[in-house]
Design a protein around this motif. Structure first.
Motif, PDB file in Angstrom:
ATOM      1  N   THR A 165       0.842  -1.182   0.000  1.00 48.05           N
ATOM      2  CA  THR A 165       0.000   0.000   0.000  1.00 48.05           C
ATOM      3  C   THR A 165       0.883   1.239   0.000  1.00 48.05           C
ATOM      4  N   ALA A 166       0.532   2.210  -0.799  1.00 48.85           N
ATOM      5  CA  ALA A 166       1.288   3.464  -0.771  1.00 48.85           C
ATOM      6  C   ALA A 166       0.331   4.649  -0.743  1.00 48.85           C
ATOM      7  N   ARG A 167       0.675   5.619   0.069  1.00 44.70           N
ATOM      8  CA  ARG A 167      -0.060   6.888   0.091  1.00 44.70           C
ATOM      9  C   ARG A 167       0.904   7.965  -0.373  1.00 44.70           C
ATOM     10  N   VAL A 168       0.519   8.671  -1.409  1.00 48.17           N
ATOM     11  CA  VAL A 168       1.392   9.706  -1.957  1.00 48.17           C
ATOM     12  C   VAL A 168       0.630  11.024  -1.974  1.00 48.17           C
ATOM     13  N   ARG A 169       1.303  12.059  -1.523  1.00 46.03           N
ATOM     14  CA  ARG A 169       0.675  13.371  -1.425  1.00 46.03           C
ATOM     15  C   ARG A 169       1.546  14.376  -2.177  1.00 46.03           C
ATOM     16  N   LEU A 170       0.884  15.266  -2.873  1.00 42.60           N
ATOM     17  CA  LEU A 170       1.625  16.330  -3.561  1.00 42.60           C
ATOM     18  C   LEU A 170       1.033  17.654  -3.134  1.00 42.60           C
ATOM     19  N   GLU A 171       1.907  18.584  -2.738  1.00 46.49           N
ATOM     20  CA  GLU A 171       1.430  19.901  -2.319  1.00 46.49           C
ATOM     21  C   GLU A 171       2.543  20.918  -2.552  1.00 46.49           C
ATOM     22  N   VAL A 172       2.193  22.179  -2.387  1.00 49.52           N
ATOM     23  CA  VAL A 172       3.199  23.222  -2.531  1.00 49.52           C
ATOM     24  C   VAL A 172       3.426  23.839  -1.160  1.00 49.52           C
ATOM     25  N   VAL A 173       4.689  23.768  -0.714  1.00 48.02           N
ATOM     26  CA  VAL A 173       5.032  24.303   0.603  1.00 48.02           C
ATOM     27  C   VAL A 173       6.081  25.387   0.405  1.00 48.02           C
ATOM     28  N   GLY A 174       5.748  26.597   0.841  1.00 49.61           N
ATOM     29  CA  GLY A 174       6.689  27.710   0.686  1.00 49.61           C
ATOM     30  C   GLY A 174       7.093  27.911  -0.769  1.00 49.61           C
ATOM     31  N   GLY A 175       6.186  27.708  -1.678  1.00 45.72           N
ATOM     32  CA  GLY A 175       6.465  27.915  -3.094  1.00 45.72           C
ATOM     33  C   GLY A 175       7.099  26.722  -3.787  1.00 45.72           C
ATOM     34  N   GLU A 176       7.489  25.685  -3.001  1.00 40.93           N
ATOM     35  CA  GLU A 176       8.157  24.528  -3.601  1.00 40.93           C
ATOM     36  C   GLU A 176       7.234  23.319  -3.571  1.00 40.93           C
ATOM     37  N   ALA A 177       7.246  22.583  -4.685  1.00 44.97           N
ATOM     38  CA  ALA A 177       6.439  21.369  -4.754  1.00 44.97           C
ATOM     39  C   ALA A 177       7.084  20.289  -3.895  1.00 44.97           C
ATOM     40  N   VAL A 178       6.303  19.673  -3.034  1.00 48.08           N
ATOM     41  CA  VAL A 178       6.820  18.627  -2.147  1.00 48.08           C
ATOM     42  C   VAL A 178       5.917  17.412  -2.260  1.00 48.08           C
ATOM     43  N   THR A 234       5.097  13.654  -0.618  1.00 50.56           N
ATOM     44  CA  THR A 234       5.301  12.847   0.579  1.00 50.56           C
ATOM     45  C   THR A 234       4.870  11.422   0.260  1.00 50.56           C
ATOM     46  N   VAL A 235       5.761  10.492   0.574  1.00 46.45           N
ATOM     47  CA  VAL A 235       5.454   9.089   0.343  1.00 46.45           C
ATOM     48  C   VAL A 235       5.290   8.421   1.692  1.00 46.45           C
ATOM     49  N   HIS A 236       4.161   7.771   1.863  1.00 44.13           N
ATOM     50  CA  HIS A 236       3.894   7.106   3.133  1.00 44.13           C
ATOM     51  C   HIS A 236       3.600   5.638   2.855  1.00 44.13           C
ATOM     52  N   THR A 237       4.488   4.772   3.337  1.00 47.32           N
ATOM     53  CA  THR A 237       4.225   3.337   3.253  1.00 47.32           C
ATOM     54  C   THR A 237       4.628   2.717   4.581  1.00 47.32           C
ATOM     55  N   ALA A 238       4.224   1.486   4.775  1.00 44.74           N
ATOM     56  CA  ALA A 238       4.613   0.762   5.988  1.00 44.74           C
ATOM     57  C   ALA A 238       5.784  -0.180   5.717  1.00 44.74           C
ATOM     58  N   ALA A 239       6.449   0.038   4.582  1.00 47.27           N
ATOM     59  CA  ALA A 239       7.535  -0.874   4.194  1.00 47.27           C
ATOM     60  C   ALA A 239       8.770  -0.617   5.045  1.00 47.27           C
ATOM     61  N   ALA A 240       9.233  -1.655   5.710  1.00 49.90           N
ATOM     62  CA  ALA A 240      10.355  -1.495   6.632  1.00 49.90           C
ATOM     63  C   ALA A 240      11.650  -1.226   5.883  1.00 49.90           C
ATOM     64  N   GLU A 241      12.300  -0.143   6.291  1.00 49.25           N
ATOM     65  CA  GLU A 241      13.660   0.137   5.824  1.00 49.25           C
ATOM     66  C   GLU A 241      14.586  -0.550   6.822  1.00 49.25           C
ATOM     67  N   VAL A 253       9.945  11.114   2.901  1.00 49.86           N
ATOM     68  CA  VAL A 253       9.468   9.773   3.223  1.00 49.86           C
ATOM     69  C   VAL A 253       8.911   9.822   4.643  1.00 49.86           C
ATOM     70  N   ALA A 254       7.617   9.607   4.761  1.00 43.92           N
ATOM     71  CA  ALA A 254       6.975   9.669   6.078  1.00 43.92           C
ATOM     72  C   ALA A 254       7.430   8.481   6.923  1.00 43.92           C
ATOM     73  N   PRO A 255       7.377   8.637   8.268  1.00 44.02           N
ATOM     74  CA  PRO A 255       7.725   7.506   9.125  1.00 44.02           C
ATOM     75  C   PRO A 255       6.898   6.278   8.760  1.00 44.02           C
ATOM     76  N   LYS A 256       7.539   5.126   8.867  1.00 44.83           N
ATOM     77  CA  LYS A 256       6.874   3.871   8.525  1.00 44.83           C
ATOM     78  C   LYS A 256       6.008   3.458   9.699  1.00 44.83           C
ATOM     79  N   ASP A 257       4.709   3.331   9.465  1.00 44.26           N
ATOM     80  CA  ASP A 257       3.849   2.961  10.593  1.00 44.26           C
ATOM     81  C   ASP A 257       2.579   2.289  10.087  1.00 44.26           C
ATOM     82  N   THR A 258       1.733   1.900  11.029  1.00 47.08           N
ATOM     83  CA  THR A 258       0.516   1.188  10.653  1.00 47.08           C
ATOM     84  C   THR A 258      -0.658   2.142  10.405  1.00 47.08           C
ATOM     85  N   ALA A 259      -0.387   3.462  10.322  1.00 49.50           N
ATOM     86  CA  ALA A 259      -1.445   4.398   9.958  1.00 49.50           C
ATOM     87  C   ALA A 259      -1.776   4.298   8.467  1.00 49.50           C
ATOM     88  N   VAL A 260      -0.956   3.581   7.731  1.00 51.14           N
ATOM     89  CA  VAL A 260      -1.225   3.317   6.328  1.00 51.14           C
ATOM     90  C   VAL A 260      -1.281   1.789   6.189  1.00 51.14           C
TER      91      VAL A 260
END
Ligand SMILES: Cc1cc2nc3c(=O)[nH]c(=O)nc-3n(C[C@H](O)[C@H](O)[C@H](O)COP(=O)(O)OP(=O)(O)OC[C@H]3O[C@@H](n4cnc5c(N)ncnc54)[C@H](O)[C@@H]3O)c2cc1C
Lengths: 789, 291
Positions: free
Chosen positions: A497-510, A512-519, A543-550
């Motif tokens: 499962t992957a959650r991907v978010r795209l937004e503009v922060v301070g004028g820059e496109a950012v 965020t990738v959120h998965t529960a895949a262990a690094e 890369v968001a912290p890996k957790d079970t919220a996703v």
């Protein structure tokens, strides 16, 4: 044939600097921290009001517990809780595939080191002293310590005379578990059941118990939550399968047990099973305080499963010209006291146990057994490492018998795209076994060993220990090839499962990738960033912290995360991109056919920059969560072992050059060369790292790594006596990476991590064999084997 | 736990006399491992790293007096010429980090049969200088080892130094481990030729309850070299072979996780033969140190 492209090692991709999309040597986001010693591992977790949990373990491999008295331990000042199996509120047994392992010992302990009781105290030493005061009354039993004895197969299962089923019925030894001592018996029956051949070679082989030897011990911190649940920070490999098992043991729903990945210092399969997870949660819920548990080195050797030791008997039949006619193989894997992932390991060992060769007639019996030895389960290579020693030794023996060059024999019988595997599966993407071998052969050889005054001791067997200046030293060269399934097999619903978010922060496109895949150190975090950069055309990827919220990402094992979680991230990015482009089209007000995202902008080849992301998104956030699956596999037939069991195969080959001091039995591996097809190198530098690491781990098993178990007891639970290769044992490498795209896989990639771990050891063994002329049927090879002492 | 940091040798000796159960700590590479594995829970630690005399070496009465606290790294860089056998042994010890911390004094006090300094010290005929508030005494190193991890050190004594005469002839050190670095000896052998005394020194490691010499091998070889010392003639291969056998015969090894007794005996015979061959070749070239 898929289109070949080749990425020589050291491709000049460094220009992309810290960032970079797929195919670039993007730098790891955690790299600098790790090199500086600033990265927080699980063992660094800390809360000011936390307690320390320790585990009391069984000193016996097999015993009945008559009684447990926790009173003396509770009386120790500073102790907050002492728990036994009575305090486990939910299911009292757990397991990855079969729930057969007690959270805390019930009436019987089945291996040395089995957890019996837990203590939480305000200081780890206090907890340890208290644990020593728990009084456990054991009735000690005779352990069953041999897999074949456990199954009642005292002699090799001669398939003709005594069918396996009959011997199984006659088994006499004590049953460790109610269902008997057989965890799984895999059969492959293919082609002529009574084949004959001009030339037959028979060999028996043994592989010792290897340990993952990760440097970061099992550790985590459980924090009781206000809602009555618990938050667990833990160094692990698969958050969601942990969560499932923890919930069952605690008798809690999933929303009450939340997991976050702590810094993982290596895994290699050893963190697939639970270790301190439930224990820390139990103590935290019991005391209402955060509880940290962190094993020390010795306890770590008892705290995770190891690689299955194997005994194997192989019979290869071939024509005089060297065409394989048949293979019969009987493989025993000692699973130890609990099932862990033994069924799946048996599946791999059995279906891939003949190597990347075309064999028309196949008869394989692969058994996984319960014994009172330490539990064995997942470790890099997962069943294929053991059998590779056997099948490659057999190929060399057959070549010798035929008077043929070992590489020629391998090439003659090599799988290629379109070949059929022993489990009846058509190899439906590149299988460049011949090319891997030919490229190895074409590589230059290292210079001959120095003698006399020129000797640099560091290049000699024995190193600076000054055991030879060239006396007794002979050189040998050996080849071996691996093929290994990538991702989970046999019909498993393998997804991420992957959650991907795209937004503009301070004028820059950012993004965020959120998965529960262990690094776990392999670099998936970098791969996630690279994919998002490529798909979304942005430079900054968090890369968001890996957790079970996703949702679940599946396990970081089976060489699968870049494939499966990479596939999920790619798919989620594509969904995000589609929404962004569709908004852009709306804003532009007309159809621009070739709109894409690049450099934080929406661009079109025809029209140049159409819009900036700031213009398209303003303050909005575009987010997509996607579950992604690779194509389905199916279970194999229980009687014939036939079926589309594996989604993808990885191929690698090694050439090992060794110098052996034949008089002292000491080995210096002079050079390791490796060729591997990776489909597409998402991060070439990380691919090289995987090949080097896998090679070292395979070399370790060939010449030194073994957990020595006598009468069910581990003799060497420390890095003093469990030896892993040092920089003077691991030679420089020549590596060639091939990229034959797999049309079924994202970007055409192939899993990388395990194959080199499989082909490395057998190549070293073959080289030692050539140097010494000895048959060498057991690994690790010890000086005693080479000197007959 | 008390942590004492005496600044002078006298203070250190007083501290040890006052708390005999106190554990001295030098490099800590044995002590801290024991603490981390829960095998040692000292009530008092005496840190010896602040005592200046222990960190020095010098020449005294014709011998090198090596302070107990000089780490292996300095033995290698500063004393390779004066103490070739010990420097060769030091090179085989642990990793760079361990060689920066670990000391010969610590190796002696631990008195492990596998300690790498011992065979070199035995071969060289070193003396251990120990001291207490009662005074100082010198113990020949061959009398220092009293059992597995037991030494002649009294419970109020500290090791001040080892005294080793500079070599009059070649020295060699050879060690078997099952990997090529950072490994505890499966078996080890130290050899020193003493042309000045027409004598041979040996030391066996990891192949008996204590480090020990091989006296019969020493006597045999000294006899065979009678006359050869002057001529610097070739050493018959049979002599080296017999020497190897006699060294092996002096061992009393066991089977353990690191190796079998049979392998240890075999390996000693090979190491003794090879090191003798190398040492004699160096002697013939007139190179006294050959390190
Ligand atoms: C990773 C690793 C690798 C190693 N490899 C090797 C190896 O290859 N070969 C080898 O021989 N050893 C090896 N060792 C063991 C150790 O490094 C050596 O024994 C070293 O010589 C110990 O010296 P130290 O100064 O660190 O001793 P410490 O740990 O400080 O002390 C060791 C013992 O000596 C006592 N002691 C120290 N100084 C004195 C003194 N002046 N008077 C009286 N008692 C004293 C201490 O109380 C303690 O009992 C290794 C250890 C580690 C951790």
């Amino acid at each position: 044939m898929s289109t070949p492209t080749r990425a020589p090692s050291g491709a000049p991709a460094h220009l992309t600097g810290a960032g970079g999309g797929i195919g670039a040597d993007a730098q790891r986001p955690d790299g600098v921290l790790k090199v500086r010693g600033e990265f927080a591992y699980g063992s660094d977790l800390w809360m000011d009001d936390m307690l320390w949990g320790v585990t009391l373990r069984s000193p016996h491999p097999y015993a009945r517990i008559r009684s447990i008295d926790v009173g003396p331990a509770l009386a120790v000042p500073g102790v907050h809780a002492v728990l036994t199996s009575d305090d486990v509120p939910g299911e009292k047994v757990y397991g990855l595939e079969l729930a057969d392992q007690p959270v805390l010992a019930l009436d019987v302990v089945r291996y040395q080191g089995e957890p019996v009781a837990l203590v939480a105290a305000d200081h780890p030493d206090t907890a340890r002293r208290a644990a020593a005061r728990v009084v456990v009354d054991y009735e000690v039993w005779e352990p069953v310590t041999d897999a074949r004895t456990a199954l009642g197969h005292p002699t090799w299962n001669q398939v003709h005379e005594t069918p396996a089923e009959v011997t199984e019925l006659s088994r006499e030894s004590a049953h460790l578990h109610p269902q008997g001592n057989l965890v799984r018996h895999l059969k492959i029956r293919r082609g002529d059941p009574e084949p004959t051949a001009d030339v037959v070679v028979i060999g028996e082989y043994e592989v010792g118990m290897q340990d993952q030897a990760f440097l970061g011990p099992e550790s985590g911190l459980a924090v009781p939550a206000e809602d009555g649940g618990v938050d667990l920070y833990v160094a692990t490999q698969w958050l969601h399968v942990d969560q499932r098992q923890i919930c069952a043991a605690l008798g809690m729903p999933e929303d009450k047990v939340r997991l976050t990945l702590a810094g993982v210092g290596g895994a290699f399969g050893g963190r697939e099973d639970l270790s301190m997870h439930v224990h820390a949660c139990l103590l935290a819920l019991h005391t209402g305080r955060p509880v940290k548990m962190s094993y020390n080195r010795e306890e770590s050797f008892f705290g995770h499963v190891h690689r299955h030791p194997a005994t194997m008997r192989y019979e290869h039949g071939a024509t005089r010209d060297g065409d394989l006619v048949y293979v019969r193989a009987t493989i025993y894997l000692d699973g130890g006291a609990y099932a862990s992932s033994t069924p799946a390991v048996v599946g791999n060992a059995g279906t891939m146990g003949l190597g990347p060769y075309v064999v028309p007639n196949v008869h394989v019996d692969c058994y996984g057994a319960y014994t009172n030895n330490p539990p064995c389960g997942a470790m890099r290579g997962f069943g294929s490492v053991q059998t590779a020693f056997a099948y490659e030794s057999q190929m060399d023996a057959l070549a010798a018998e035929l008077g043929m060059d070992p590489v020629e024999l391998r090439c003659r019988n090599a799988m290629e795209e379109g070949s059929v595997t022993p489990n009846g599966q058509v190899v439906d993407s590149a299988a460049p076994v011949v090319e891997l071998l030919r490229r190895l052969e074409a590589m230059p050889m290292p210079p001959a060993p120095a003698t006399g005054a020129d000797v640099d001791l560091r290049d000699m067997p024995g190193g600076v220990s000054n055991t030879t200046h060239g006396e007794g030293v002979r050189r040998g060269v050996g080849y071996a090839v691996a093929y290994k399934n990538v991702a989970f097999s046999e019909g498993f619903d393998d997804h991420s499962t992957a959650r991907v978010r795209l937004e503009v922060v301070g004028g820059e496109a950012v993004a965020t990738v959120h998965t529960a895949a262990a690094e776990v150190g392999q670099g998936l975090v970098t791969v996630e960033q690279q994919i998002a950069r490529t798909e979304l055309g942005v430079e900054r990827v968090v890369v968001a912290p890996k957790d079970t919220a996703v949702g679940s990402a599946g396990s970081t094992s089976a060489s699968r995360q870049t494939y499966v979680t990479g596939g999920a991230v790619k798919a989620a990015c594509e969904a995000v991109r589609e929404r962004v482009l569709s908004r852009a089209r709306d804003l532009v007000g007309r159809a621009v056919p070739d709109l894409r995202l690049d450099g934080g902008k929406v661009v079109s080849d025809g029209e140049g920059v159409a819009l900036t992301l700031a213009e398209v998104l303003a303050d909005d956030v575009v987010e997509e969560t996607l579950e992604w699956r690779h194509r389905r596999t199916e279970p194999i037939d229980p009687e014939t072992g036939q079926g589309f069991a594996h989604v993808q195969y990885a191929f690698s080959a090694h050439r090992a050059v060794v110098d052996v001091d034949t008089e002292l039995g000491l080995v210096k591996v002079v050079e390791m060369a490796c060729t591997q097809d990776v489909g597409k190198a998402i991060n070439p530098q990380a691919v090289i790292g995987q090949i080097q690491g896998g090679t070292a781990q395979g070399l370790g098993l060939a010449v030194m790594e073994e957990i020595l178990v006598r009468d069910g007891r581990v003799q060497n639970p420390s890095f003093t006596d469990y030896l892993i290769p040092t920089v003077l044992d691991m030679p420089p490498m020549r590596i060639e990476v091939l990229e034959y795209a797999d049309p079924h896989a994202p970007y055409g990639l192939r899993g990388v991590g395990e194959a080199p771990n499989i082909s490395s050891g057998p190549a070293v063994l073959a080289a030692i064999r050539q140097a010494t002329g000895l048959p060498l049927t057991r690994v690790p090879v010890r000086p005693e084997h080479l000197t007959g002492t | 736990m008390d942590f004492l940091q005496p600044a002078t040798w006298a203070e250190a000796l007083e501290a040890k006399a006052a708390a005999r159960e106190a554990v001295p700590i030098a490099g800590g590479t044995d002590v801290m491992v024991a603490v981390n594995f829960g095998r040692l829970r000292p009530t008092t630690l005496i840190d010896l790293t602040r005592v200046p005399e222990l960190q020095e070496w010098g020449l005294d009465d014709g011998a090198v007096r090596l302070g107990a606290g000089v780490p292996y790294a300095r033995v290698i860089t500063e004393l390779g010429g004066r103490l070739p056998g010990l420097a060769m042994a030091a090179r085989t010890i642990g990793s760079p980090q361990i060689r920066n911390r670990g000391t010969v004094g610590g190796n002696l006090a631990t008195a492990s049969p596998a300690g790498d300094a011992h065979p070199a010290l035995l071969a060289a005929g070193a003396e251990v200088e120990v001291a207490s508030v009662r005074g100082t005494r010198r113990i020949p190193v061959s009398e220092f080892y009293r059992g597995v991890k037991r030494s002649a050190l009294a419970d109020d004594e500290l090791i001040a130094a080892v005294r080793i005469r500079p070599p009059a002839g070649p020295q060699q050190y050879s060690k078997i481990g099952t990997r090529n670095a950072m490994v505890i000896a499966v078996a080890a052998f130290g050899l020193a030729l003493h042309p000045d005394r027409r004598a041979v020194g040996t030391g066996i490691g990891s192949a008996a309850p204590t480090p020990r010499r091989a006296p019969e091998a020493e006597e045999f070889l000294a006899g065979e070299l009678d006359g050869l010392w002057e001529s610097r003639g070739e050493l018959p291969a049979a002599t080296a072979g017999r020497f190897g056998e006699l060294v092996a015969a002096a061992a009393a090894p066991i089977d353990d996780v690191r190796g079998t007794a049979a392998y240890r005996v075999h390996a000693l015979s090979v190491m003794a033969r090879r090191t003798l061959t190398w040492a004699w070749a160096d002697y013939r070239k007139g190179d006294p140190t050959c390190a």
